[in-house]
Design an enzyme around this catalytic site. Structure first.
Site, PDB file in Angstrom:
ATOM      1  N   SER A   1       0.818  -1.215   0.000  1.00 48.22           N
ATOM      2  CA  SER A   1       0.000   0.000   0.000  1.00 48.22           C
ATOM      3  C   SER A   1       0.849   1.261   0.000  1.00 48.22           C
ATOM      4  O   SER A   1       2.009   1.266   0.404  1.00 48.22           O
ATOM      5  CB  SER A   1      -0.906   0.025   1.231  1.00 48.22           C
ATOM      6  OG  SER A   1      -1.654  -1.150   1.321  1.00 48.22           O
TER       7      SER A   1
HETATM    8  N1  SAH Z   1      -0.540  -5.351   4.099  1.00 47.95           N
HETATM    9  C1  SAH Z   1       0.137  -5.609   2.855  1.00 47.95           C
HETATM   10  C2  SAH Z   1      -0.753  -5.262   1.676  1.00 47.95           C
HETATM   11  C3  SAH Z   1      -0.783  -6.377   0.724  1.00 47.95           C
HETATM   12  S1  SAH Z   1      -2.053  -6.340  -0.513  1.00 47.95           S
HETATM   13  C4  SAH Z   1       1.487  -4.914   2.788  1.00 47.95           C
HETATM   14  O1  SAH Z   1       1.802  -4.127   3.696  1.00 47.95           O
HETATM   15  O2  SAH Z   1       2.256  -5.168   1.865  1.00 47.95           O
HETATM   16  C5  SAH Z   1      -3.257  -7.428   0.185  1.00 47.95           C
HETATM   17  C6  SAH Z   1      -2.815  -8.808   0.512  1.00 47.95           C
HETATM   18  O3  SAH Z   1      -3.965  -9.512   0.976  1.00 47.95           O
HETATM   19  C7  SAH Z   1      -2.281  -9.621  -0.679  1.00 47.95           C
HETATM   20  O4  SAH Z   1      -1.006 -10.091  -0.373  1.00 47.95           O
HETATM   21  C8  SAH Z   1      -3.288 -10.752  -0.828  1.00 47.95           C
HETATM   22  O5  SAH Z   1      -2.695 -11.971  -1.238  1.00 47.95           O
HETATM   23  C9  SAH Z   1      -3.845 -10.860   0.576  1.00 47.95           C
HETATM   24  N2  SAH Z   1      -5.154 -11.495   0.687  1.00 47.95           N
HETATM   25  C10 SAH Z   1      -6.238 -11.343  -0.117  1.00 47.95           C
HETATM   26  N3  SAH Z   1      -7.254 -12.108   0.325  1.00 47.95           N
HETATM   27  C11 SAH Z   1      -6.805 -12.754   1.433  1.00 47.95           C
HETATM   28  C12 SAH Z   1      -7.390 -13.691   2.349  1.00 47.95           C
HETATM   29  N4  SAH Z   1      -8.647 -14.136   2.219  1.00 47.95           N
HETATM   30  N5  SAH Z   1      -6.629 -14.144   3.349  1.00 47.95           N
HETATM   31  C13 SAH Z   1      -5.348 -13.739   3.514  1.00 47.95           C
HETATM   32  N6  SAH Z   1      -4.741 -12.856   2.700  1.00 47.95           N
HETATM   33  C14 SAH Z   1      -5.465 -12.367   1.667  1.00 47.95           C
END
Ligand code: SAH
Length: 214
Positions: free
Chosen positions: A61
């Site tokens: 993000s």
């Molecule tokens: N907090 C992260 C943002 C990553 S983007 C950072 O600081 O980099 C969102 C993430 O959520 C992705 O890696 C995606 O694979 C994960 N995601 C999406 N659906 C999910 C679920 N049901 N359970 C766990 N992770 C999930």
């Protein structure tokens, strides 16, 4: 303490101008080196105020959104937090500076493994990360005082509300991913029901059910 790099200082000043006023949140962003969480081709953009691609088609993000969500979560050094969507691990590392313990779930194994390696490199010991479907939460560790979801859900997931303690706060983007923008909301669990506050438009990758094949 080592003096922060000019590009870090520039970013922190921009965040302050954008309304991030909590010095603890700004301090946490200053401490966590974002360059360790971005892919090599984007290293020169590590301290730009925008989202960047990571592996498995996901994104880390924008620093402003990380700061905004962290500030809205209102944590302290006794707080136990659940994060859904470990991704690069950057948001978890920021939260770990401010909380007692962060539990974080990721559905893509390669992302989880890279994030765990980064936590080891940075000697961050108060994060527990696991492969799992975060839309189901982490029942064995519940209840949580705070929950942060970093992927967009269609609606507020009831299973996550169930794992939030009464008086607890959850911050998450709600709305259709791919349809442009979602709404960042702050949910407070009340004795009965929930209170919802709208924090503004955001753009996140979707919350997807189940564990990924990769
Ligand atoms: N907090 C992260 C943002 C990553 S983007 C950072 O600081 O980099 C969102 C993430 O959520 C992705 O890696 C995606 O694979 C994960 N995601 C999406 N659906 C999910 C679920 N049901 N359970 C766990 N992770 C999930």
């Amino acid at each position: 303490m080592v003096a922060a790099e000019p590009r870090v200082i520039r970013l922190l000043m921009e965040l302050r101008r954008q309304g991030i006023s909590d010095p603890r949140v700004l301090g946490a962003l200053e401490k966590v080196p974002r360059q360790l969480f971005v892919a090599a081709p984007f290293l020169d953009q590590a301290y730009e105020n925008h989202a960047l691609p990571i592996a498995c088609g996901q994104t880390v993000s924008q620093p402003y959104i990380v700061a905004l969500m962290t500030q809205a979560l209102a944590v302290n050094d006794r707080t136990k937090v659940l994060e859904v969507g470990t991704g690069s691990g950057y948001q978890a590392a920021v939260l770990a500076q401010l909380c007692r313990r962060v539990y974080t779930l990721e559905r893509h194994k390669p992302l989880l493994q890279q994030a765990e390696q980064r936590f080891r490199t940075l000697r961050i010991h108060n994060i527990t990360a696991k492969l799992g479907d975060g839309s189901r939460g982490w029942p064995e560790q519940a209840p949580f005082e705070r929950i942060m979801v970093t992927a967009a859900a269609h609606d507020i997931p009831p299973l996550l509300v169930d794992q939030l303690q009464v008086g607890g706060i959850m911050v998450l983007p709600v709305g259709e991913a791919g349809s442009g923008e979602q709404d960042l909301v702050r949910v407070t669990r009340l004795e009965q029901g929930i209170d919802i506050q709208h924090l503004g438009p955001v753009r996140f990758v979707p919350l997807v059910e189940g564990i990924a094949d990769t």
